[in-house]
Scaffold this active site. Structure first.
Site, PDB file in Angstrom:
ATOM      1  N   GLU A   1       0.833  -1.220   0.000  1.00 58.90           N
ATOM      2  CA  GLU A   1       0.000   0.000   0.000  1.00 58.90           C
ATOM      3  C   GLU A   1       0.862   1.262   0.000  1.00 58.90           C
ATOM      4  O   GLU A   1       0.513   2.284   0.602  1.00 58.90           O
ATOM      5  CB  GLU A   1      -1.039  -0.037   1.121  1.00 58.90           C
ATOM      6  CG  GLU A   1      -1.932  -1.262   0.965  1.00 58.90           C
ATOM      7  CD  GLU A   1      -3.310  -1.153   1.527  1.00 58.90           C
ATOM      8  OE1 GLU A   1      -3.776  -0.033   1.765  1.00 58.90           O
ATOM      9  OE2 GLU A   1      -3.932  -2.211   1.726  1.00 58.90           O
TER      10      GLU A   1
ATOM     11  N   SER B   1       7.556   2.929   2.424  1.00 59.23           N
ATOM     12  CA  SER B   1       7.854   4.099   3.267  1.00 59.23           C
ATOM     13  C   SER B   1       8.400   5.242   2.416  1.00 59.23           C
ATOM     14  O   SER B   1       8.123   6.418   2.676  1.00 59.23           O
ATOM     15  CB  SER B   1       8.878   3.725   4.341  1.00 59.23           C
ATOM     16  OG  SER B   1       8.278   2.861   5.284  1.00 59.23           O
TER      17      SER B   1
HETATM   18  N1  CAA Z   1      -6.515  11.103  -4.236  1.00 53.14           N
HETATM   19  C1  CAA Z   1      -7.041  11.570  -5.391  1.00 53.14           C
HETATM   20  N2  CAA Z   1      -6.291  11.886  -6.480  1.00 53.14           N
HETATM   21  C2  CAA Z   1      -4.971  11.715  -6.369  1.00 53.14           C
HETATM   22  C3  CAA Z   1      -4.350  11.218  -5.202  1.00 53.14           C
HETATM   23  C4  CAA Z   1      -5.173  10.914  -4.098  1.00 53.14           C
HETATM   24  N3  CAA Z   1      -4.659  10.458  -2.965  1.00 53.14           N
HETATM   25  N4  CAA Z   1      -3.008  11.154  -5.415  1.00 53.14           N
HETATM   26  C5  CAA Z   1      -2.790  11.593  -6.660  1.00 53.14           C
HETATM   27  N5  CAA Z   1      -3.975  11.938  -7.237  1.00 53.14           N
HETATM   28  C6  CAA Z   1      -4.176  12.491  -8.574  1.00 53.14           C
HETATM   29  C7  CAA Z   1      -3.351  13.766  -8.752  1.00 53.14           C
HETATM   30  O1  CAA Z   1      -4.057  14.897  -8.304  1.00 53.14           O
HETATM   31  C8  CAA Z   1      -3.135  13.793 -10.264  1.00 53.14           C
HETATM   32  O2  CAA Z   1      -4.315  14.269 -10.870  1.00 53.14           O
HETATM   33  P1  CAA Z   1      -4.285  15.330 -12.116  1.00 53.14           P
HETATM   34  O3  CAA Z   1      -3.945  14.528 -13.310  1.00 53.14           O
HETATM   35  O4  CAA Z   1      -5.680  15.869 -12.146  1.00 53.14           O
HETATM   36  O5  CAA Z   1      -3.251  16.351 -11.780  1.00 53.14           O
HETATM   37  C9  CAA Z   1      -3.009  12.318 -10.592  1.00 53.14           C
HETATM   38  O6  CAA Z   1      -3.651  11.597  -9.542  1.00 53.14           O
HETATM   39  C10 CAA Z   1      -1.561  11.850 -10.697  1.00 53.14           C
HETATM   40  O7  CAA Z   1      -0.908  12.139  -9.473  1.00 53.14           O
HETATM   41  P2  CAA Z   1       0.679  12.190  -9.354  1.00 53.14           P
HETATM   42  O8  CAA Z   1       1.209  13.121 -10.391  1.00 53.14           O
HETATM   43  O9  CAA Z   1       1.006  12.458  -7.932  1.00 53.14           O
HETATM   44  O10 CAA Z   1       1.060  10.713  -9.810  1.00 53.14           O
HETATM   45  P3  CAA Z   1       2.476   9.978  -9.850  1.00 53.14           P
HETATM   46  O11 CAA Z   1       2.529   9.164 -11.074  1.00 53.14           O
HETATM   47  O12 CAA Z   1       3.561  10.969  -9.578  1.00 53.14           O
HETATM   48  O13 CAA Z   1       2.347   8.905  -8.656  1.00 53.14           O
HETATM   49  C11 CAA Z   1       2.504   8.101  -6.426  1.00 53.14           C
HETATM   50  C12 CAA Z   1       2.090   9.220  -7.390  1.00 53.14           C
HETATM   51  C13 CAA Z   1       2.247   8.713  -5.058  1.00 53.14           C
HETATM   52  C14 CAA Z   1       3.949   7.714  -6.572  1.00 53.14           C
HETATM   53  C15 CAA Z   1       1.580   6.876  -6.658  1.00 53.14           C
HETATM   54  O14 CAA Z   1       1.911   6.237  -7.879  1.00 53.14           O
HETATM   55  C16 CAA Z   1       1.628   5.876  -5.530  1.00 53.14           C
HETATM   56  O15 CAA Z   1       0.944   6.039  -4.532  1.00 53.14           O
HETATM   57  N6  CAA Z   1       2.406   4.785  -5.671  1.00 53.14           N
HETATM   58  C17 CAA Z   1       2.383   3.672  -4.731  1.00 53.14           C
HETATM   59  C18 CAA Z   1       1.420   2.639  -5.209  1.00 53.14           C
HETATM   60  C19 CAA Z   1       0.884   1.788  -4.096  1.00 53.14           C
HETATM   61  O16 CAA Z   1       0.655   2.232  -2.991  1.00 53.14           O
HETATM   62  N7  CAA Z   1       0.615   0.536  -4.422  1.00 53.14           N
HETATM   63  C20 CAA Z   1       0.010  -0.350  -3.493  1.00 53.14           C
HETATM   64  C21 CAA Z   1      -0.602  -1.504  -4.223  1.00 53.14           C
HETATM   65  S1  CAA Z   1      -2.027  -2.164  -3.424  1.00 53.14           S
HETATM   66  C22 CAA Z   1      -1.483  -3.082  -2.123  1.00 53.14           C
HETATM   67  O17 CAA Z   1      -0.339  -3.049  -1.764  1.00 53.14           O
HETATM   68  C23 CAA Z   1      -2.554  -3.836  -1.404  1.00 53.14           C
HETATM   69  C24 CAA Z   1      -2.069  -4.965  -0.601  1.00 53.14           C
HETATM   70  O18 CAA Z   1      -1.353  -5.832  -1.069  1.00 53.14           O
HETATM   71  C25 CAA Z   1      -2.509  -5.095   0.783  1.00 53.14           C
END
Ligand code: CAA
Length: 389
Positions: A371, A374
């Site tokens: 998810e 860190s």
């Molecule tokens: N809520 C709503 N919208 C959001 C958001 C949020 N929390 N975070 C980003 N956005 C939107 C942004 O506003 C942006 O929108 P616009 O196009 O309108 O500007 C768009 O999404 C893209 O945002 P970023 O430019 O910030 O995107 P990025 O490509 O730079 O990525 C990141 C951001 C934070 C690195 C993201 O890719 C991320 O969170 N990565 C980690 C993925 C992750 O957590 N995976 C977990 C898998 S599931 C799992 O693990 C479950 C399990 O096994 C238990």
């Protein structure tokens, strides 16, 4: 922030604590050892209403708030983090997504089935080439010319509860020309009993071994258009906002693991003797215990803050990304640190499979990875604080 737990909060916490003690504690070590999925106890968790705690009763849930959910998850995870993650994925990643973005028909059918514990739900975002870079999705969902369905192809990896889930919320590219790429992502509810869906091998894992994780494959999987969640192109934002909720669950899971390791250490420090003294009288052990307790209580406050922020944000459709990232970051690093110190306090016995401390240590690690690692939590926090992307 109001720190007083209501009667309802205490009731669900105590109920989860009793359930974990009676049903999960006797089988936790065995399922960890065999790596088998604990179908029976998971079904009982469903029957007790633990799979949709924050889902309104009209959709088969318990109709409570996010703090109630987090308190229950903490208690379950304190006894076994594998049951904790199964519960977390159903509640936060599946139910919350369908409740927030689904149509009435989708809520009645898919949300009700998972929230009532009838079937297990999962969430498929990660792919072999895209973990942290979640927007780099290669699974495709090609719309049919008449708009009745999508044809889905590709592979998702590391799907928690993938081996047992009936429904999986899956993110796929519907527009390969979109720039940036994530704007072409859409979300679909997948029925795993339909043709074109298959599972790869279950991953052999370091920790949370009783929770099942696998790759899932789509080969010309035909997904009816009515199973798309929200509009085309909204998938990435749905995925991110659902992870905001999910990270509160992982913070609660990490808190539960840390508490279990701390309580075991406290008891050991009171009983174990060395150099003619209880080891709890030695300052080096006392320092560890004091720091463990302090970090655990700080994690709890961040987790409570995030849970309250989520319910506040629901009233205004605003975000609580910062609160949830801080809670997840701090609680997961606390769990890893506390369990490491717990093994150290227990010495040789901490390294032995005769006690559960080594399981807590192995289970803690994943909370710093799934998810959002860190590193990703720090990136999210820093971007929000600096307002630079
Ligand atoms: N809520 C709503 N919208 C959001 C958001 C949020 N929390 N975070 C980003 N956005 C939107 C942004 O506003 C942006 O929108 P616009 O196009 O309108 O500007 C768009 O999404 C893209 O945002 P970023 O430019 O910030 O995107 P990025 O490509 O730079 O990525 C990141 C951001 C934070 C690195 C993201 O890719 C991320 O969170 N990565 C980690 C993925 C992750 O957590 N995976 C977990 C898998 S599931 C799992 O693990 C479950 C399990 O096994 C238990």
């Amino acid at each position: 922030m109001d720190l007083q737990l209501s009667d309802e909060h205490r009731m669900i916490r105590d109920m989860a604590r009793d359930f974990a003690r009676v049903e999960i504690a006797p089988v936790a070590a065995e399922f960890d050892e065999t790596g088998e999925f604990p179908r029976e106890t998971v079904a009982k968790m469903g029957a007790h209403g633990f799979m949709g705690i924050a889902v309104p009763e009209e959709y088969g849930g318990a109709g409570m708030d996010t703090l109630a959910y987090a308190l229950a998850l903490e208690e379950i995870s304190k006894v076994d983090a594998s049951h904790g993650v199964i519960m977390s994925v159903c509640n936060s990643l599946f139910c919350y997504a369908i409740y927030r973005y689904g149509t009435e028909e989708q809520k009645q059918k898919y949300l009700r089935a998972v929230a009532s514990g009838e079937v297990v739900g999962a969430y498929a975002l990660t792919e072999p080439q895209s973990g942290s870079d979640a927007g780099n999705i290669r699974v495709t969902a090609e719309p049919s010319p008449e708009g009745s369905h999508y044809v889905i192809n590709g592979t998702k990896s590391w799907i928690s509860s993938g081996p047992v889930a009936k429904y999986i919320l899956t993110f796929a590219q519907t527009d390969l020309e979109a720039t940036p790429r994530y704007r072409g992502v859409s979300a679909f509810i997948i029925d795993t009993d339909e043709p074109g869906f298959s599972r790869g091998k279950t991953e052999p894992k370091l920790g949370i071994r009783a929770s099942a994780t696998c790759e899932v494959h789509f080969e010309a999987y035909r997904c009816p258009a009515h199973m798309r969640l929200a509009e085309e192109g909204e998938g990435f934002k749905i995925a991110m906002s659902v992870l905001d909720a999910g990270r509160i669950g992982i913070a609660a899971q990490a808190l539960g693991i840390a508490e279990a390791a701390y309580e075991a250490s406290l008891q050991y420090a009171r009983e174990r003797e060395a150099f003619g003294e209880k080891i709890g009288k030695f300052q080096m052990i006392q320092q560890k215990l004091a720091d463990m307790k302090t970090r655990i209580e700080a994690s709890r406050l961040l987790m409570y803050q995030a849970a309250l922020a989520k319910d506040e944000a629901a009233k205004t459709q605003s975000r609580y990304t910062l609160e949830s990232a801080m809670a997840k970051l701090f609680a997961s690093e606390t769990a890893m640190w506390v369990t490491t110190e717990a093994v150290q306090i227990h010495g040789g016995m901490g390294y032995s499979k005769e006690l559960p401390v080594e399981r807590y240590f192995r289970d803690a690690k994943v909370t710093e990875i799934y998810e959002g690692t860190s590193e990703i939590q720090r990136l999210v926090i820093a971007r929000l604080e600096t307002e630079l992307r």
